[in-house]
Design an enzyme around this catalytic site. Structure first.
Site, PDB file in Angstrom:
ATOM      1  NE  ARG A 236      32.400 -23.406  15.891  1.00 54.78           N
ATOM      2  CZ  ARG A 236      33.508 -24.065  16.265  1.00 54.78           C
ATOM      3  NH1 ARG A 236      33.438 -25.228  16.872  1.00 54.78           N
ATOM      4  NH2 ARG A 236      34.689 -23.538  16.021  1.00 54.78           N
ATOM      5  CD  GLU A 265      29.815 -23.381  22.492  1.00 57.95           C
ATOM      6  OE1 GLU A 265      29.271 -24.481  22.305  1.00 57.95           O
ATOM      7  OE2 GLU A 265      31.012 -23.175  22.266  1.00 57.95           O
ATOM      8  CG  HIS A 283      33.307 -25.813  22.406  1.00 64.45           C
ATOM      9  ND1 HIS A 283      32.720 -24.837  21.624  1.00 64.45           N
ATOM     10  CD2 HIS A 283      34.207 -26.429  21.606  1.00 64.45           C
ATOM     11  CE1 HIS A 283      33.252 -24.870  20.404  1.00 64.45           C
ATOM     12  NE2 HIS A 283      34.162 -25.829  20.380  1.00 64.45           N
TER      13      HIS A 283
HETATM   14  C1  DGY Z   1      37.743 -25.376  17.069  1.00 63.23           C
HETATM   15  O1  DGY Z   1      38.943 -25.561  16.931  1.00 63.23           O
HETATM   16  O2  DGY Z   1      37.045 -24.841  16.210  1.00 63.23           O
HETATM   17  C2  DGY Z   1      37.133 -25.822  18.341  1.00 63.23           C
HETATM   18  O3  DGY Z   1      35.789 -26.101  18.196  1.00 63.23           O
HETATM   19  C3  DGY Z   1      37.317 -24.770  19.397  1.00 63.23           C
HETATM   20  O4  DGY Z   1      36.466 -23.696  19.168  1.00 63.23           O
END
Ligand code: DGY
Length: 316
Positions: A236, A265, A283
């Protein structure tokens, strides 16, 4: 039992939407011009809520769904879901761990190799015609070797372990930092993140997001990684102090970065756009046809299991 009614918070893959529509009465919140007014009038009609890691569920949405019995989230991250509020109401939250381990670990290696070998910059160099240009033009700079390098992993969870296993194929020595040592793994635990950063050539960040890990990677950690060190983030954006990262990259206090996630983001710091030692993805670490299908299947399987047996398969 009557067919359960689901509120779908955001658009999902066509396959998942079709599967949910075949078994449930589904209402899409995104179809509503005024979602708040819709929830005020109809919030009591929903048995289940379908959301995603990126979209989450906050306390206000939960309060608007007084008869909610289950939540099913597309993704592994739980940082946008108010788990305190769901637990207080006894609402189980299904999510999609494990099925994305391989693809996120693959993406970590793609970013590591791309950053160290300048893959994206080299592609731009070829497309610009610089390779075929006059011999006097600057040659493409040398990259850094990944095979045999030292790999530090911040967060040895399911995905972190998958990254560590892949590293064996690159003859990399692996150490990791977690708050506590993980039993029965062959990799050395480093109790200090700063020491891990000092030791490694590549630091892969794959710790869960949320308040507990916010800005765990700060200016001090980046300085410990140093001018020869690369950082990769497939966790993250919040885990890294992005302002500190930008300044370390601009000042070349670290060698480079491979980033799938950003603190704000989809906004990306403008300073990064001009840097050839940074490779960025929007992402999409789990974003393959196979994995997104498996994630969608788990979202639906969690709901089916709950409405059949009263339990989701993968509970947060
Ligand atoms: C997750 O599965 O957490 C990915 O990062 C998509 O947000």
């Amino acid at each position: 039992m009557n067919t359960p009614t689901l509120l779908q918070k955001l658009r999902l893959t066509p396959a998942l939407e079709a599967r949910l529509a075949a078994s449930y009465r589904v209402h899409r919140l995104t179809d509503e011009a005024d979602p708040a007014a819709f929830l005020a009038a109809h919030g009591g009609e929903f048995d289940g809520l379908v959301t995603a890691a990126s979209s989450g569920v906050d306390a206000a949405l939960l309060a608007a769904l007084p008869n909610l019995k289950v939540i099913s989230s597309f993704g592994v991250g739980l940082d946008q879901i108010d788990l305190e509020a769901t637990r207080a109401r006894g609402i189980p939250v299904g999510y999609t761990p494990d099925v994305l381990n391989d693809c996120v670990a693959d993406a970590a290696f793609a970013l590591m190799l791309a950053a160290a070998r300048g893959v994206a910059a080299a592609d731009r160099y070829v497309r610009r015609g610089d390779w075929s240009g006059p011999p006097s033009a600057a040659r493409f700079p040398l990259g850094r070797k990944v095979s045999g390098a030292r790999l530090g992993i911040l967060g040895l969870g399911r995905i972190g372990r998958t990254v560590a296993r892949r590293a064996a194929g690159f003859d990399m020595e692996v150490r990791y930092h977690n708050r506590r040592a993980v039993p029965d793994v062959p990799w050395a635990h480093e109790p200090s993140l700063i020491e891990l950063a000092r030791w490694c050539d590549f630091l892969v960040v794959i710790a869960a997001g949320g308040a507990e890990t916010r800005h765990l990677v700060d200016a001090q950690v980046l300085d410990a990684l140093g001018p020869q060190g690369f950082i990769v983030n497939v966790a993250r954006g919040s885990v890294i102090d992005e302002a500190a990262l930008v300044s370390a990259l601009v000042d070349k206090r670290i060698a480079g970065a491979g980033l799938d996630v950003f603190e704000h983001e989809p906004q990306v710091p403008a300073e990064l756009m001009a840097l050839d030692n940074v490779v960025m993805l929007p992402h999409v670490a789990s974003g393959t046809v196979e994995t997104r299908q498996a994630m969608g299947d788990r979202v639906a399987d969690n709901l089916d299991a709950f409405f059949r047996d009263g339990r989701v398969i993968s509970q947060a």
